[in-house]
Design a protein around this motif. Structure first.
Motif, PDB file in Angstrom:
ATOM      1  N   ASP A   1      88.066  14.200  78.327  1.00 41.89           N
ATOM      2  CA  ASP A   1      87.379  15.379  77.337  1.00 41.89           C
ATOM      3  C   ASP A   1      87.327  15.027  75.841  1.00 41.89           C
ATOM      4  O   ASP A   1      86.876  15.671  74.798  1.00 41.89           O
ATOM      5  N   ASP A   2      87.964  13.766  75.578  1.00 42.96           N
ATOM      6  CA  ASP A   2      88.187  13.252  74.103  1.00 42.96           C
ATOM      7  C   ASP A   2      86.547  13.239  73.489  1.00 42.96           C
ATOM      8  O   ASP A   2      85.665  13.095  74.300  1.00 42.96           O
ATOM      9  N   SER A   3      86.269  13.384  72.334  1.00 42.99           N
ATOM     10  CA  SER A   3      84.976  13.178  71.710  1.00 42.99           C
ATOM     11  C   SER A   3      85.179  12.434  70.421  1.00 42.99           C
ATOM     12  O   SER A   3      86.245  12.233  69.958  1.00 42.99           O
ATOM     13  N   VAL A   4      84.109  11.914  69.945  1.00 46.62           N
ATOM     14  CA  VAL A   4      84.060  11.093  68.761  1.00 46.62           C
ATOM     15  C   VAL A   4      82.981  11.530  67.937  1.00 46.62           C
ATOM     16  O   VAL A   4      81.853  12.023  68.286  1.00 46.62           O
ATOM     17  N   ILE A   5      83.298  11.706  66.616  1.00 44.16           N
ATOM     18  CA  ILE A   5      82.114  11.737  65.622  1.00 44.16           C
ATOM     19  C   ILE A   5      81.838  10.760  64.595  1.00 44.16           C
ATOM     20  O   ILE A   5      82.670  10.113  63.900  1.00 44.16           O
ATOM     21  N   TYR A   6      80.786  10.171  65.139  1.00 42.43           N
ATOM     22  CA  TYR A   6      80.433   8.821  64.341  1.00 42.43           C
ATOM     23  C   TYR A   6      79.767   9.678  62.997  1.00 42.43           C
ATOM     24  O   TYR A   6      79.487  10.667  62.811  1.00 42.43           O
ATOM     25  N   THR A   7      79.136   8.569  62.137  1.00 41.29           N
ATOM     26  CA  THR A   7      78.208   8.775  61.020  1.00 41.29           C
ATOM     27  C   THR A   7      76.876   9.345  61.403  1.00 41.29           C
ATOM     28  O   THR A   7      76.477   8.628  62.328  1.00 41.29           O
ATOM     29  N   SER A   8      76.690  10.365  61.266  1.00 44.10           N
ATOM     30  CA  SER A   8      75.496  10.925  61.935  1.00 44.10           C
ATOM     31  C   SER A   8      74.552  11.630  60.648  1.00 44.10           C
ATOM     32  O   SER A   8      74.777  12.018  59.536  1.00 44.10           O
ATOM     33  N   ARG A   9      73.168  11.159  61.066  1.00 47.63           N
ATOM     34  CA  ARG A   9      72.058  11.800  60.313  1.00 47.63           C
ATOM     35  C   ARG A   9      72.000  13.289  60.324  1.00 47.63           C
ATOM     36  O   ARG A   9      71.992  13.766  61.365  1.00 47.63           O
ATOM     37  N   VAL A  10      71.792  13.972  59.298  1.00 46.20           N
ATOM     38  CA  VAL A  10      71.722  15.349  58.980  1.00 46.20           C
ATOM     39  C   VAL A  10      70.394  15.843  59.172  1.00 46.20           C
ATOM     40  O   VAL A  10      69.476  15.033  58.238  1.00 46.20           O
ATOM     41  N   SER A  11      69.894  16.868  59.866  1.00 45.13           N
ATOM     42  CA  SER A  11      68.579  17.002  59.892  1.00 45.13           C
ATOM     43  C   SER A  11      68.590  18.462  59.034  1.00 45.13           C
ATOM     44  O   SER A  11      69.564  19.234  58.894  1.00 45.13           O
ATOM     45  N   ALA A  12      67.301  19.027  58.628  1.00 43.68           N
ATOM     46  CA  ALA A  12      67.106  20.305  57.969  1.00 43.68           C
ATOM     47  C   ALA A  12      67.591  21.444  59.197  1.00 43.68           C
ATOM     48  O   ALA A  12      67.970  22.737  58.585  1.00 43.68           O
ATOM     49  N   LEU A  13      67.175  21.189  60.350  1.00 41.63           N
ATOM     50  CA  LEU A  13      67.412  22.227  61.348  1.00 41.63           C
ATOM     51  C   LEU A  13      69.065  22.241  61.609  1.00 41.63           C
ATOM     52  O   LEU A  13      69.486  23.562  61.707  1.00 41.63           O
ATOM     53  N   ASP A  14      69.792  21.277  61.631  1.00 46.05           N
ATOM     54  CA  ASP A  14      71.157  21.379  61.567  1.00 46.05           C
ATOM     55  C   ASP A  14      71.706  22.341  60.426  1.00 46.05           C
ATOM     56  O   ASP A  14      72.637  22.953  60.730  1.00 46.05           O
ATOM     57  N   LEU A  15      71.166  22.016  59.277  1.00 46.86           N
ATOM     58  CA  LEU A  15      71.575  22.904  58.397  1.00 46.86           C
ATOM     59  C   LEU A  15      71.180  24.392  58.430  1.00 46.86           C
ATOM     60  O   LEU A  15      71.941  25.430  58.226  1.00 46.86           O
ATOM     61  N   ASP A  16      70.121  24.526  58.653  1.00 42.95           N
ATOM     62  CA  ASP A  16      69.462  26.002  59.204  1.00 42.95           C
ATOM     63  C   ASP A  16      70.312  26.733  60.044  1.00 42.95           C
ATOM     64  O   ASP A  16      70.409  28.288  60.007  1.00 42.95           O
ATOM     65  N   GLN A  17      70.877  26.052  61.089  1.00 49.48           N
ATOM     66  CA  GLN A  17      71.681  26.738  62.102  1.00 49.48           C
ATOM     67  C   GLN A  17      73.048  26.907  61.818  1.00 49.48           C
ATOM     68  O   GLN A  17      73.860  27.429  62.602  1.00 49.48           O
ATOM     69  N   GLN A  18      73.726  26.482  60.537  1.00 47.36           N
ATOM     70  CA  GLN A  18      74.786  26.621  60.424  1.00 47.36           C
ATOM     71  C   GLN A  18      75.509  27.781  60.060  1.00 47.36           C
ATOM     72  O   GLN A  18      76.664  28.126  60.249  1.00 47.36           O
ATOM     73  N   GLY A  19      74.678  28.495  59.264  1.00 50.34           N
ATOM     74  CA  GLY A  19      75.210  29.720  58.468  1.00 50.34           C
ATOM     75  C   GLY A  19      75.661  29.311  57.130  1.00 50.34           C
ATOM     76  O   GLY A  19      75.624  28.225  56.759  1.00 50.34           O
ATOM     77  N   PRO A  20      76.275  30.449  56.387  1.00 53.73           N
ATOM     78  CA  PRO A  20      76.838  30.052  55.025  1.00 53.73           C
ATOM     79  C   PRO A  20      77.650  29.031  54.654  1.00 53.73           C
ATOM     80  O   PRO A  20      77.991  28.458  53.670  1.00 53.73           O
ATOM     81  N   SER A  21      78.442  28.895  55.573  1.00 57.96           N
ATOM     82  CA  SER A  21      79.907  27.998  55.429  1.00 57.96           C
ATOM     83  C   SER A  21      79.582  26.769  56.315  1.00 57.96           C
ATOM     84  O   SER A  21      79.300  26.938  57.636  1.00 57.96           O
TER      85      SER A  21
END
Lengths: 327, 97
Positions: A184-204
């Motif tokens: 179940d381990d996961s990994v976070i690489y350097t990832s490209r951010v999209s406008a949609l990613d930010l729109d879906q995040q909420g204020p924080s």
């Protein structure tokens, strides 16, 4: 393993039994006939002993016995916690025993001057903050991709617009999420951010988040510094523009590369300010400018010898030899 | 402000997708499977025993302060000890020069 008699100057390798990089270098130390002792620390409670008196403290590993003064260099690779010896069905008693082993080892190792370590763990710790690295590198005159660290999605959005949508997100500490089941381990690489990613995040953003300007089609370069020696290897991967580490770095093409003299001087200065003797530095060459990404004070390197045409192991052998000569 | 899930978590990928089932020797040498973050290595490492050790020492210091709530000199001394105990063990160990 080297087998120094008591009183011989030797190198102490601190790591764990699964460390393939230590295996790789120890073979080279054997070839160079350098004395060394390897301690896989997880097994310390069964593999070594510590005995002291007001006059002297000794560490015994296998047939070898050394005092702190006998050690020219400590190579701090990847030691793991001392496994508690199963002396009791009482877990607390086992943990206590493990702690006593650790304290005794630390008492021995603490008598070895930091300058003789490659690298001393306190120096590794001191060089391990990504945000501090970015600030320090900039202060030394290295170019750093524009970045922000924020918990505010609005700040992230403004940065995103300022960078014309070319933004990547990076973990500040570790991109590896370990769960109870390894599958179940996961990994976070350097990832490209999209406008949609930010729109879906909420204020924080939920946690302080490092966002950096994305350097399109840059060339990844790993620089490994061992004392005065500098090894630089360029890494290119046709199908991956953001983080070449994906998929076990399959498909990465390597080539040794010569760094500009001024850049080398700055990198050495950076490493020197942390009092490190070893460092693995990630750079990116983008449109003629060398950008500093991060420094890994205990990073990996052996694969660059095997795949990238580097000879970093030779620099280790030289550093250890020099340490013996000056001890 | 209500707690929000960290933004970066949206980018997590199963590690099994990037790590082979039985990593080759070479794979374990790269910066992919190694989880290269030095901090993590340290905390998981031998001297990551540091945290446990520090807690134990702090507990001992508390005992000392309860037993001998004495002169200001003693207090200063205890404060110094507490300060030391709150540092990472490796920040105070290397005394050799």
């Amino acid at each position: 393993m080297g087998d120094p008699a008591q009183g011989y100057v030797t190198v102490l390798v601190l790591t764990n039994h699964e460390d393939a990089t230590a295996n790789f270098l120890c073979r080279r130390l054997d070839e160079a006939a350098l004395n060394y002792i390897r301690l896989d620390t997880e097994a310390a409670a069964t593999a070594c002993w510590v005995e002291g008196s007001p006059e002297k403290l000794h560490l015994g590993i296998g047939m070898s016995t050394v005092a702190p003064n006998d050690l020219s260099t400590v190579w701090f690779r990847r030691p793991k916690p001392v496994k508690p010896p199963q002396i009791s069905t009482d877990d607390a008693a086992n943990t206590f025993s493990s702690g006593e082993w650790t304290a005794a080892l630390e008492g021995f190792l603490g008598q070895i001057p930091p300058a003789q370590w490659m690298n001393h763990p306190a120096r590794i710790m001191g060089a391990s903050s990504k945000l501090e690295q970015l600030a320090r590198a900039r202060g030394i005159g290295l170019s750093v991709p524009d970045w922000i660290c924020s918990v505010s999605t609005e700040s992230a959005r403004r940065f995103f617009e300022r960078c014309a949508g070319n933004v990547v997100a990076n973990p500040l500490l570790s991109g590896y999420l370990e769960r109870s089941a390894p599958s179940d381990d996961s990994v976070i690489y350097t990832s490209r951010v999209s406008a949609l990613d930010l729109d879906q995040q909420g204020p924080s953003l939920g946690a302080p988040t490092l966002l950096q300007k994305r350097l399109i089609r840059g060339l990844d370069v790993r620089v490994t510094i061992v004392d005065d020696a500098v090894h630089a290897v360029a890494m290119r991967r046709a199908d991956e523009e953001v983080d070449i580490r994906r998929d076990n770095m399959d498909g990465v093409e390597y080539s040794p590369i010569l760094l500009p003299e001024g850049l080398t001087r700055k990198l050495k200065r950076l490493v020197g300010t942390y009092a490190l003797r070893f460092a693995a530095i990630d750079l990116m060459l983008h449109e003629g400018t060398w950008y500093f990404l991060e420094v890994n004070p205990n990073g990996q390197w052996a694969w660059l010898d095997l795949l990238g045409g580097a000879s970093i192991h030779e620099s280790f052998v030289q550093a250890f030899t020099k340490g013996m000569e000056s001890t | 402000m209500s707690a929000a899930s960290p933004f970066l978590l949206r980018y997590q990928e199963p590690s099994s997708a990037t790590e082979v089932a039985e990593p080759s020797t070479l794979a374990t040498m790269t910066k992919t499977t190694d989880r290269e973050s030095p901090d993590q290595d340290l905390h998981a490492g031998l001297f990551g025993g540091t945290q446990t050790v520090t807690k134990a020492r702090e507990a001992t210091d508390q005992d000392v302060s309860r037993i001998s709530a004495g002169t200001s000199t003693h207090t200063d001394s205890r404060e110094q000890t507490d300060t030391d105990a709150s540092q990472p063990a490796w920040a105070i160990l290397p005394r050799a020069t």
